[in-house]
Design an enzyme around this catalytic site. Structure first.
Site, PDB file in Angstrom:
ATOM      1  N   ARG A 131      51.075 -32.301  52.759  1.00  0.00           N
ATOM      2  CA  ARG A 131      50.345 -31.074  52.415  1.00  0.00           C
ATOM      3  C   ARG A 131      48.889 -31.238  52.828  1.00  0.00           C
ATOM      4  O   ARG A 131      48.251 -30.320  53.324  1.00  0.00           O
ATOM      5  CB  ARG A 131      50.438 -30.779  50.900  1.00  0.00           C
ATOM      6  CG  ARG A 131      49.470 -29.669  50.473  1.00  0.00           C
ATOM      7  CD  ARG A 131      49.753 -29.028  49.107  1.00  0.00           C
ATOM      8  NE  ARG A 131      50.339 -29.900  48.141  1.00  0.00           N
ATOM      9  CZ  ARG A 131      49.673 -30.827  47.422  1.00  0.00           C
ATOM     10  NH1 ARG A 131      48.369 -30.978  47.570  1.00  0.00           N
ATOM     11  NH2 ARG A 131      50.309 -31.575  46.560  1.00  0.00           N
ATOM     12  N   TYR A 148      43.105  -3.830  57.682  1.00  0.00           N
ATOM     13  CA  TYR A 148      44.551  -4.036  57.626  1.00  0.00           C
ATOM     14  C   TYR A 148      45.081  -3.758  56.209  1.00  0.00           C
ATOM     15  O   TYR A 148      44.469  -4.196  55.222  1.00  0.00           O
ATOM     16  CB  TYR A 148      44.834  -5.488  58.050  1.00  0.00           C
ATOM     17  CG  TYR A 148      46.281  -5.872  58.004  1.00  0.00           C
ATOM     18  CD1 TYR A 148      47.181  -5.400  58.954  1.00  0.00           C
ATOM     19  CD2 TYR A 148      46.759  -6.726  57.015  1.00  0.00           C
ATOM     20  CE1 TYR A 148      48.514  -5.766  58.910  1.00  0.00           C
ATOM     21  CE2 TYR A 148      48.097  -7.094  56.966  1.00  0.00           C
ATOM     22  CZ  TYR A 148      48.965  -6.607  57.913  1.00  0.00           C
ATOM     23  OH  TYR A 148      50.283  -6.971  57.861  1.00  0.00           O
ATOM     24  N   ASP A 169      37.954 -10.654  61.022  1.00  0.00           N
ATOM     25  CA  ASP A 169      39.389 -10.714  61.297  1.00  0.00           C
ATOM     26  C   ASP A 169      39.531 -10.362  62.776  1.00  0.00           C
ATOM     27  O   ASP A 169      39.371  -9.210  63.167  1.00  0.00           O
ATOM     28  CB  ASP A 169      40.133  -9.711  60.397  1.00  0.00           C
ATOM     29  CG  ASP A 169      41.647  -9.748  60.639  1.00  0.00           C
ATOM     30  OD1 ASP A 169      42.073 -10.212  61.718  1.00  0.00           O
ATOM     31  OD2 ASP A 169      42.395  -9.290  59.752  1.00  0.00           O
ATOM     32  N   LYS A 181      50.355 -12.838  65.587  1.00  0.00           N
ATOM     33  CA  LYS A 181      50.154 -11.826  66.622  1.00  0.00           C
ATOM     34  C   LYS A 181      49.858 -12.498  67.971  1.00  0.00           C
ATOM     35  O   LYS A 181      50.689 -13.232  68.466  1.00  0.00           O
ATOM     36  CB  LYS A 181      49.049 -10.852  66.184  1.00  0.00           C
ATOM     37  CG  LYS A 181      49.156 -10.423  64.700  1.00  0.00           C
ATOM     38  CD  LYS A 181      50.381  -9.615  64.366  1.00  0.00           C
ATOM     39  CE  LYS A 181      50.636  -9.413  62.874  1.00  0.00           C
ATOM     40  NZ  LYS A 181      49.542  -8.943  62.063  1.00  0.00           N
TER      41      LYS A 181
END
Ligand SMILES: *Cc1c(COP(=O)(O)O)cnc(C)c1O
Length: 383
Positions: free
Chosen positions: A52, A104, A176, A201
């Site tokens: 992790r 978004y 973003d 994306k």
């Protein structure tokens, strides 16, 4: 293989953060599918203790994307939303954030429905007008969260102006950059403090992974993001890290084709009698075309257009054959969406109207197929 400091964008995409695997010479960073690492003796290990906290595949991707966006470090998260959530944990109760109004939908949902419960405050403003940013800043404002271009009306924010206003008031700027990709726009060059992407994306680019990344311009923010990545644990898996690394190797060539196809299709649509409006930053008819030319290198693969009515928009969406009717964007294949009934259905109609999102608007994520084939498909769907 040492990357020279003068390396240009495509070279950085392919080589930054990547060394041949020391145990085998494998040119591609392996998928280190392990949960832990054997230590030689107490307190002596190779920099990896528990997966992790550190994973070599994830680390290679993080170093790759830090170089691509021109930051000091990057941290990869399980999704774009997990990346945005990690950024907001740099805040504390009572802090205020100014946000691009047509951000978004998932970002708005996280801010409005989840984070307000923890005492964070958000103001949504049209950041394409710098004076509105200035007006919205309060003594408690700690962040300006900008999306440019926005979805689906492709409104731009002047990053230089936004950073100048925010920094004067000691406010961090977060961009973003999912819609543009770092090939088209590198916000740190304009002064941004943090850049985030949904790697789902353009960065991954092949519609086969969900992920997120945050790139920090300053070490202090990098430390905070690294801490929260380990403390909250929303890490990107080794396999997804490997997929995105494969994606960034072709980012520059893919974006070249997205830019070309985007421009060709925008111009085709603008000349079509049934199309009443086309929104694409690369068209002189875009109200911020001059800003786009200053701030973007190429204009990307996202465009929207309007037809005469909702009925007509529905008919076009249902008639495309090569293009797929689907949410998401940034993949090699062309996708069409009807924002007001799909991605933006949860946005109240008054708010949709305010940002110029009508029921007759159709959005295309232009892929990298032959543009002529995409145009043929649009011709038959509109015809
Ligand atoms: C998709 C997207 C996100 C969210 O990313 P996920 O990977 O789906 O969690 C955030 N911002 C923008 C602009 C997006 O397009």
């Amino acid at each position: 293989m040492k990357l020279p400091a003068s390396a240009r964008f495509s070279t950085v995409c392919i080589h930054a953060g990547q060394e041949p695997d020391p145990s085998t010479g494998a040119i591609i960073t392996p998928i280190f599918q392990t949960s832990t690492y054997v230590q030689e003796e107490l307190g002596k290990h190779k920099g990896f203790e528990y997966a992790r906290t550190q994973n070599p595949t994830r680390l290679a991707l993080e170093q790759n994307l830090a170089a691509i966006e021109g930051g000091v470090a990057a941290y990869a998260y399980a999704s774009g939303m997990a990346a945005i959530n990690a950024i907001t944990t740099l805040l504390k109760a009572g802090d205020h954030v100014v946000v691009t109004d047509n951000t978004y939908g998932g970002t708005f949902r996280l801010f409005d429905k989840v984070l307000t419960k923890y005492g964070l405050e958000f103001s949504y403003v049209d950041t394409s007008q710098p004076e509105l940013i200035e007006k919205a800043i309060r003594p408690t404002t700690r962040m300006l969260f900008v999306e440019t271009p926005t979805n689906p009306v492709l409104r731009l924010t002047d990053l230089t102006a936004a950073c100048e206003i925010a920094h004067r008031r000691d406010v961090r700027v977060i961009v973003d950059n999912t819609f543009a990709s770092p090939c088209v726009q590198r916000p740190i060059e304009f002064g941004a403090d943090l850049v985030m992407h949904s790697t789902t994306k353009y960065l991954n680019g092949h519609s086969d992974s969900i992920g997120g990344i945050v790139i920090a311009a300053k070490q202090e923010d990098a430390d905070g993001l690294k801490f929260i990545q380990n403390a909250a644990g929303a890490i990107l898996s080794p396999f997804d890290s490997w997929l995105v690394l494969r994606g960034t190797k072709t980012l520059a060539v893919r974006m070249k084709q997205h830019n070309l196809n985007g421009q060709m299709i925008a111009e085709f649509l603008e000349s079509h009698p049934k199309v009443t409006k086309v929104i694409y930053p690369g068209l002189p008819s875009h109200p911020q075309h001059d800003l786009a030319k200053r701030q973007m290198k190429g204009f990307g693969g996202m465009l929207s257009f309007e037809v005469s009515s909702f009925e007509e928009a529905r008919r076009v969406c249902n008639s495309v054959r090569l293009m797929a009717l689907a949410e998401s964007l940034g993949g090699v294949e062309t996708l069409m969406t009807h924002p007001s009934s799909m991605t933006h259905a949860s946005v109240p109609p008054e708010r949709r109207a305010a940002i110029g999102l009508s029921d007759s608007l159709v959005r295309i994520s232009v892929g990298i197929e032959d543009a002529e084939d995409l145009i043929d498909d649009l011709k038959q769907a509109l015809g």
